[in-house]
Design a protein around this motif. Structure first.
Motif, PDB file in Angstrom:
ATOM      1  N   LYS A   1      35.819  23.627  44.087  1.00 16.11           N
ATOM      2  CA  LYS A   1      36.649  24.396  43.161  1.00 16.11           C
ATOM      3  C   LYS A   1      38.068  24.372  43.685  1.00 16.11           C
ATOM      4  O   LYS A   1      38.304  24.656  44.860  1.00 16.11           O
ATOM      5  CB  LYS A   1      36.155  25.832  43.077  1.00 16.11           C
ATOM      6  CG  LYS A   1      34.708  25.945  42.656  1.00 16.11           C
ATOM      7  CD  LYS A   1      34.187  27.340  42.962  1.00 16.11           C
ATOM      8  CE  LYS A   1      32.695  27.357  42.872  1.00 16.11           C
ATOM      9  NZ  LYS A   1      32.016  27.317  44.148  1.00 16.11           N
TER      10      LYS A   1
ATOM     11  N   MET B   1      39.315  27.097  46.420  1.00 19.33           N
ATOM     12  CA  MET B   1      38.737  28.403  46.142  1.00 19.33           C
ATOM     13  C   MET B   1      37.244  28.327  46.486  1.00 19.33           C
ATOM     14  O   MET B   1      36.550  27.433  46.001  1.00 19.33           O
ATOM     15  CB  MET B   1      38.930  28.709  44.645  1.00 19.33           C
ATOM     16  CG  MET B   1      38.321  29.978  44.167  1.00 19.33           C
ATOM     17  SD  MET B   1      38.719  30.386  42.438  1.00 19.33           S
ATOM     18  CE  MET B   1      38.324  28.914  41.545  1.00 19.33           C
TER      19      MET B   1
ATOM     20  N   LYS C   1      42.740  23.691  36.889  1.00 20.64           N
ATOM     21  CA  LYS C   1      41.636  24.274  37.649  1.00 20.64           C
ATOM     22  C   LYS C   1      40.468  23.310  37.514  1.00 20.64           C
ATOM     23  O   LYS C   1      40.070  22.965  36.404  1.00 20.64           O
ATOM     24  CB  LYS C   1      41.265  25.647  37.102  1.00 20.64           C
ATOM     25  CG  LYS C   1      40.153  26.319  37.909  1.00 20.64           C
ATOM     26  CD  LYS C   1      39.794  27.661  37.333  1.00 20.64           C
ATOM     27  CE  LYS C   1      38.864  27.453  36.178  1.00 20.64           C
ATOM     28  NZ  LYS C   1      38.282  28.638  35.617  1.00 20.64           N
TER      29      LYS C   1
ATOM     30  N   GLU D   1      38.571  35.142  40.648  1.00 23.06           N
ATOM     31  CA  GLU D   1      39.179  34.051  39.888  1.00 23.06           C
ATOM     32  C   GLU D   1      40.166  34.553  38.836  1.00 23.06           C
ATOM     33  O   GLU D   1      41.264  34.017  38.695  1.00 23.06           O
ATOM     34  CB  GLU D   1      38.102  33.196  39.226  1.00 23.06           C
ATOM     35  CG  GLU D   1      38.678  32.053  38.422  1.00 23.06           C
ATOM     36  CD  GLU D   1      37.617  31.165  37.798  1.00 23.06           C
ATOM     37  OE1 GLU D   1      38.011  30.245  37.070  1.00 23.06           O
ATOM     38  OE2 GLU D   1      36.415  31.377  38.024  1.00 23.06           O
TER      39      GLU D   1
ATOM     40  N   CYS E   1      35.307  33.711  46.006  1.00 18.10           N
ATOM     41  CA  CYS E   1      36.603  33.899  45.342  1.00 18.10           C
ATOM     42  C   CYS E   1      36.461  33.636  43.842  1.00 18.10           C
ATOM     43  O   CYS E   1      36.986  34.382  43.026  1.00 18.10           O
ATOM     44  CB  CYS E   1      37.655  32.979  45.956  1.00 18.10           C
ATOM     45  SG  CYS E   1      39.295  33.249  45.281  1.00 18.10           S
ATOM     46  N   GLN E   2      35.724  32.585  43.489  1.00 20.71           N
ATOM     47  CA  GLN E   2      35.517  32.295  42.074  1.00 20.71           C
ATOM     48  C   GLN E   2      34.749  33.432  41.404  1.00 20.71           C
ATOM     49  O   GLN E   2      35.084  33.856  40.307  1.00 20.71           O
ATOM     50  CB  GLN E   2      34.766  30.982  41.891  1.00 20.71           C
ATOM     51  CG  GLN E   2      34.583  30.663  40.416  1.00 20.71           C
ATOM     52  CD  GLN E   2      33.618  29.517  40.171  1.00 20.71           C
ATOM     53  OE1 GLN E   2      32.789  29.202  41.013  1.00 20.71           O
ATOM     54  NE2 GLN E   2      33.728  28.909  39.013  1.00 20.71           N
TER      55      GLN E   2
END
Length: 164
Positions: free
Chosen positions: A64, A111, A49, A120, A115-116
């Motif tokens: 990301k 992402m 990640k 996440e 979304c994070q």
């Protein structure tokens, strides 16, 4: 014990997936049974990640993403992960995380910020659960960070690596 946590998470997160998705078998080219029966070492898969921050004046650009690394990563593994990711209830502005091929030859998923912020952990649980179901035991996780300073600007990169 990390394996107990992952096993509990795998049991708790069984989700229905949309019927239009391919139903990938929970077996891959490389499976845990294959390596335990032959007593050979199972290859390594890394889920990375990446969170990159690039300050530009009063604005900050963020990148990301997730990438899969290792010769054992197959289309079947990525298909099973994508199927599980499709079952997540994402926040309204969150991007749906799905892995596809990248120019570097790895499987890549982007992402967005929402979304994070909201999903996440759901994404990470879905990936870890799927890998466990496929026979890939979570070994360990570690973080790293690096900083780059150039004439065109500086950046910071944070990496979190999950080793299977």
């Amino acid at each position: 014990n990390g394996n107990l946590i992952i096993n509990a998470r795998a049991q708790a997160s069984k989700q229905a997936t949309p019927s239009h998705l391919h139903n990938y078998p929970l077996q891959s080219k490389h499976s845990a049974a294959q390596y335990s029966s032959t007593r050979t070492k199972m290859p390594t898969i890394i889920l990375k990640k990446t969170f990159k921050i690039k300050p530009a004046g009063f604005q900050v650009a963020n990148e990301k993403s997730f990438t899969f690394h290792g010769s054992a990563v197959t289309d079947q593994i990525v298909g099973a992960v994508n199927q599980k990711l499709a079952g997540i209830r994402y926040a309204s502005a969150a991007s749906r995380v799905q892995f596809g091929g990248s120019s570097s030859g790895h499987y890549l998923a982007h992402m967005n910020h929402d979304c994070q912020k909201y999903n996440e952990e759901d994404v990470i649980c879905a990936i870890l659960d799927t890998m466990e179901e496929l026979g890939w035991s979570f070994r360990f996780q570690y973080d790293s960070e690096s900083q780059s300073v150039k004439l065109s600007g500086s950046s910071m990169t944070f990496r979190e690596l999950f080793i299977f």
